[in-house]
Structures are given as structure tokens and as C-alpha cells.
Design an enzyme around this catalytic site. Structure first.
Site, PDB file in Angstrom:
ATOM      1  N   TYR A  57       0.838  -1.197   0.000  1.00  0.00           N
ATOM      2  CA  TYR A  57       0.000   0.000   0.000  1.00  0.00           C
ATOM      3  C   TYR A  57       0.876   1.251   0.000  1.00  0.00           C
ATOM      4  O   TYR A  57       1.604   1.521   0.959  1.00  0.00           O
ATOM      5  CB  TYR A  57      -0.918   0.037   1.217  1.00  0.00           C
ATOM      6  CG  TYR A  57      -1.917  -1.091   1.306  1.00  0.00           C
ATOM      7  CD1 TYR A  57      -2.256  -1.853   0.199  1.00  0.00           C
ATOM      8  CD2 TYR A  57      -2.537  -1.403   2.512  1.00  0.00           C
ATOM      9  CE1 TYR A  57      -3.176  -2.897   0.281  1.00  0.00           C
ATOM     10  CE2 TYR A  57      -3.461  -2.426   2.611  1.00  0.00           C
ATOM     11  CZ  TYR A  57      -3.772  -3.170   1.491  1.00  0.00           C
ATOM     12  OH  TYR A  57      -4.676  -4.202   1.582  1.00  0.00           O
ATOM     13  N   LEU A 206     -17.855  -2.906   1.818  1.00  0.00           N
ATOM     14  CA  LEU A 206     -18.844  -1.973   1.293  1.00  0.00           C
ATOM     15  C   LEU A 206     -18.777  -1.899  -0.233  1.00  0.00           C
ATOM     16  O   LEU A 206     -19.087  -0.873  -0.844  1.00  0.00           O
ATOM     17  CB  LEU A 206     -18.658  -0.586   1.918  1.00  0.00           C
ATOM     18  CG  LEU A 206     -18.875  -0.538   3.433  1.00  0.00           C
ATOM     19  CD1 LEU A 206     -18.598   0.850   3.992  1.00  0.00           C
ATOM     20  CD2 LEU A 206     -20.292  -0.987   3.794  1.00  0.00           C
ATOM     21  N   ARG A 208     -16.380  -1.746  -2.376  1.00  0.00           N
ATOM     22  CA  ARG A 208     -15.464  -0.720  -2.901  1.00  0.00           C
ATOM     23  C   ARG A 208     -16.177   0.622  -3.079  1.00  0.00           C
ATOM     24  O   ARG A 208     -15.891   1.379  -3.997  1.00  0.00           O
ATOM     25  CB  ARG A 208     -14.816  -1.178  -4.206  1.00  0.00           C
ATOM     26  CG  ARG A 208     -14.005  -2.464  -4.069  1.00  0.00           C
ATOM     27  CD  ARG A 208     -13.227  -2.788  -5.328  1.00  0.00           C
ATOM     28  NE  ARG A 208     -12.534  -4.068  -5.195  1.00  0.00           N
ATOM     29  CZ  ARG A 208     -11.348  -4.243  -4.623  1.00  0.00           C
ATOM     30  NH1 ARG A 208     -10.712  -3.199  -4.127  1.00  0.00           N
ATOM     31  NH2 ARG A 208     -10.798  -5.437  -4.545  1.00  0.00           N
ATOM     32  N   GLY A 209     -17.107   0.893  -2.186  1.00  0.00           N
ATOM     33  CA  GLY A 209     -17.791   2.177  -2.168  1.00  0.00           C
ATOM     34  C   GLY A 209     -19.195   2.159  -2.711  1.00  0.00           C
ATOM     35  O   GLY A 209     -20.000   3.060  -2.411  1.00  0.00           O
TER      36      GLY A 209
END
Length: 337
Positions: A57, A206, A208-209
Site C-alpha cells: 500500500y 462496502l 469498494r464504495g
């Protein structure tokens, strides 16, 4: 905050964890380190103690950030990080990261970035198709014996490889994408985890939004947002998926909760061995997410949610992303010599 135990003999963690990937650049949108550290501190004050990061990341940025944030409050955190998901410039999976020597280099580099002596949970982020799972997990077991790692985990692993890994060393948790929009673990992986006493950590809970209700068109995503290249967010797929979102919104409003809370509560009702790890740059969103642990859903409500959430359209990742997952399931039959 309610808590759950990861696996048969794993750590006690908050029922809602935190996926820290959103706090690094190059994923969804610009970030601010000082604001991110403040968010992490606020999460701990809310009782969210399970923080998930990875060496990939932000190319190490996320581990350095999380390390700075928790250094003076280490005893309040169950920290997970991951290794083995590096990719080449063309997006293809770097092979050999599961080999014994590579595993040791990875943990040492992560600990240096984090500024810590050990991590609580260390995941193999993606299975290395060039190295047997037995060799990789054996190397991770060595790290447990040396005190650099408390518990071992796997991410995006098949049920068959989980069984092989468990035969080498106890696996505390498996992390895979799981939400109302991504239900692949229900086919075999979840039942295998329960048979073996392995906890389950749901990333991107969720969708990815999509399951926040804030994405209504491609233009709602920044031009460099990774999701623009994901089939689920494109064309007719997005239109179909927004119909599902709208139907779920109706249920959420009737229940008196947000769409995000409904989606997270649904996940929590799939078993008390399951912990979702949503991410947000804003503590107020995570405070709202945390309240999902108190939302009760009865059998009729769960049945309705399941019914309307069927028929999600499009893959959850772009072609290269999905290939890194599929290729990791192709393993040598025997440990390497």
C-alpha cells in the site's frame, strides 16, 4: 465496541476493523498524512483496535504511516500487515515472493517501516504460484517462533490451499473480499474456515464504495481512481448495480440505518467468526460504521436483503487484478525441494 475472536485461538479484536489502504496515495484519492494519523487515533478512541495494512500500500507508505500513528499506543492495537502482492510495471504478479528467504526479507522490511518489534497478524497477501504453500507457511511459522509474528494468515486463498497450509502451521485468519456485492467465499471457503477453526476477515465489505450510496456515476470517481478500470463500475454493469443499491437503500431507510450500516450488519450476521474491515479517511464515517455492530437483523430481513442483492454485474477487479488471484490457486502438488 463489541469484540470477536479471530479463529479458534486467535486475538480478540473489535467487531468492526479498519482497512488502512485508503490512507495511502495512488489508490482512490489524495491523502494527508497528519489528518490520517488523527483519524487513526480517533478510531482507537472509538474502540476500533484491529488495523490492517500491507507492504504494497503506497509502496511502503501505509506501514510507515500506521507505525507513526500507533507507536505510543501499541498495546491498544491488534495490527495486521501483509506481504507477497508486489507487481511488475505491467501489473503482472512478481513471482518468488513466497520463498523462504523472501518471506524473511519481507517481515524485516515491514518491521523497519512500522518501527515495531513484531506484528500481531502476518498475512500472505497473494499466494505465490512459483512456490508451494508449504514452503511459504513454513517460513511464516519460523517468524512466529522467533517472536516477529504472533499469528499467521492468508489472503485470497482457495479452500484447498488453506487445508494444505493448515497442515503446516495453524492459520488464524483468512482475508478475502466479501460483501453483498462479492459473495464468492460462500461457495466453499467460509465453510472450510469454520471446519478448521480459522477466522474470516472481509475486506472491501462496502463493495469498494458502491454500498455507501455515494457513487452514482463514473464521474463520481477521480480520474486516477483505480475503480474506473473495474468492470463493476462501468456502463450497463454500473446501471444494474445501482438498481441493487437503490433496493437496499429502501430496506435501510425502513430500518432506520444507513446503507453502509445495513451492509456491514448483514456481514456480521453471517457468523460471529467474521470481521469486516471497512476503510475511510474520515473518523466520522468509521464511527457510523462501528454502529453497525449494534444493528439487529431478523431472519425475514436477512432473506429480503439476500433476495434484492442477487444479480450484481461485472467482475470485482480489472483483468490483471483477477489474474493475480486466479494464478495463486495454481500450486505445485508437493513442497519445493
Amino acid at each position: 465496541m463489541k469484540t470477536r475472536t479471530l479463529g479458534r485461538n486467535g486475538p480478540e479484536v473489535s467487531a468492526i476493523g479498519f482497512g488502512a489502504m485508503v490512507l495511502s496515495p495512488g489508490i482512490y484519492s489524495p491523502v494527508n498524512d497528519e489528518a490520517s494519523i488523527e483519524t487513526l487515533h480517533q478510531l482507537l478512541d472509538l474502540g476500533i483496535n484491529f488495523i490492517d495494512t500491507a507492504d504494497i500500500y503506497g509502496n511502503g507508505h501505509n506501514e510507515r504511516l500506521v507505525g507513526r500513528a500507533i507507536r505510543d499506543r501499541r498495546d491498544r492495537v491488534v495490527l495486521a500487515t501483509k506481504f507477497g502482492a508486489n507487481v511488475h510495471e505491467d501489473g503482472s504478479h512478481v513471482r518468488g515472493l513466497g520463498r523462504r528467504d523472501a518471506v524473511r526479507k519481507s517481515i524485516d522490511a515491514s518491521l523497519q517501516r512500522l518501527g515495531l518489534d513484531f506484528v500481531d497478524l502476518y498475512y500472505l497477501h497473494r499466494v505465490d504460484p512459483a512456490t508451494s504453500i508449504e514452503e511459504t507457511v513454513g517460513a511464516m511459522a519460523d517468524l512466529v517462533r522467533e517472536g516477529k509474528v504472533r499469528y499467521v494468515g492468508l489472503s485470497e486463498v482457495s479452500a484447498a490451499l488453506l487445508r494444505r497450509a493448515q497442515a503446516v502451521h495453524p492459520i488464524t485468519a483468512v482475508q478475502s473480499e466479501y460483501s453483498l456485492f462479492s459473495r464468492e467465499p460462500e461457495a466453499e471457503l467460509l465453510s472450510t474456515c469454520r471446519e478448521l477453526g480459522v477466522g474470516f476477515v472481509a475486506y472491501s465489505p462496502l463493495g469498494r464504495g458502491l454500498l455507501t450510496g455515494h457513487i452514482r456515476r463514473p464521474e463520481d470517481l477521480k480520474p486516477d481512481d483505480w475503480r474506473r478500470g473495474v468492470p463493476r463500475f462501468q456502463g450497463d454493469n454500473l446501471k444494474r448495480n445501482l438498481q441493487v443499491v437503490d433496493a437496499l437503500e429502501v430496506i435501510a431507510k425502513r430500518k432506520g440505518v444507513t446503507l453502509s450500516q445495513l451492509a456491514l450488519a448483514w456481514l456480521l450476521h453471517q457468523g460471529d467468526d467474521l470481521v469486516p474491515i471497512p476503510g475511510s479517511r474520515h473518523a466520522k464515517n468509521m464511527e457510523q460504521n462501528a454502529r453497525a455492530a449494534d444493528v439487529a437483523l431478523d431472519a425475514k430481513e436477512l432473506e429480503e436483503i439476500n433476495r434484492v442483492a442477487r444479480g450484481v454485474a461485472g467482475e470485482r477487479g480489472n483483468e490483471m487484478y483477477m489474474e493475480t488471484i486466479r494464478s495463486g490457486h495454481q500450486q505445485p502438488a508437493q513442497p519445493n525441494a
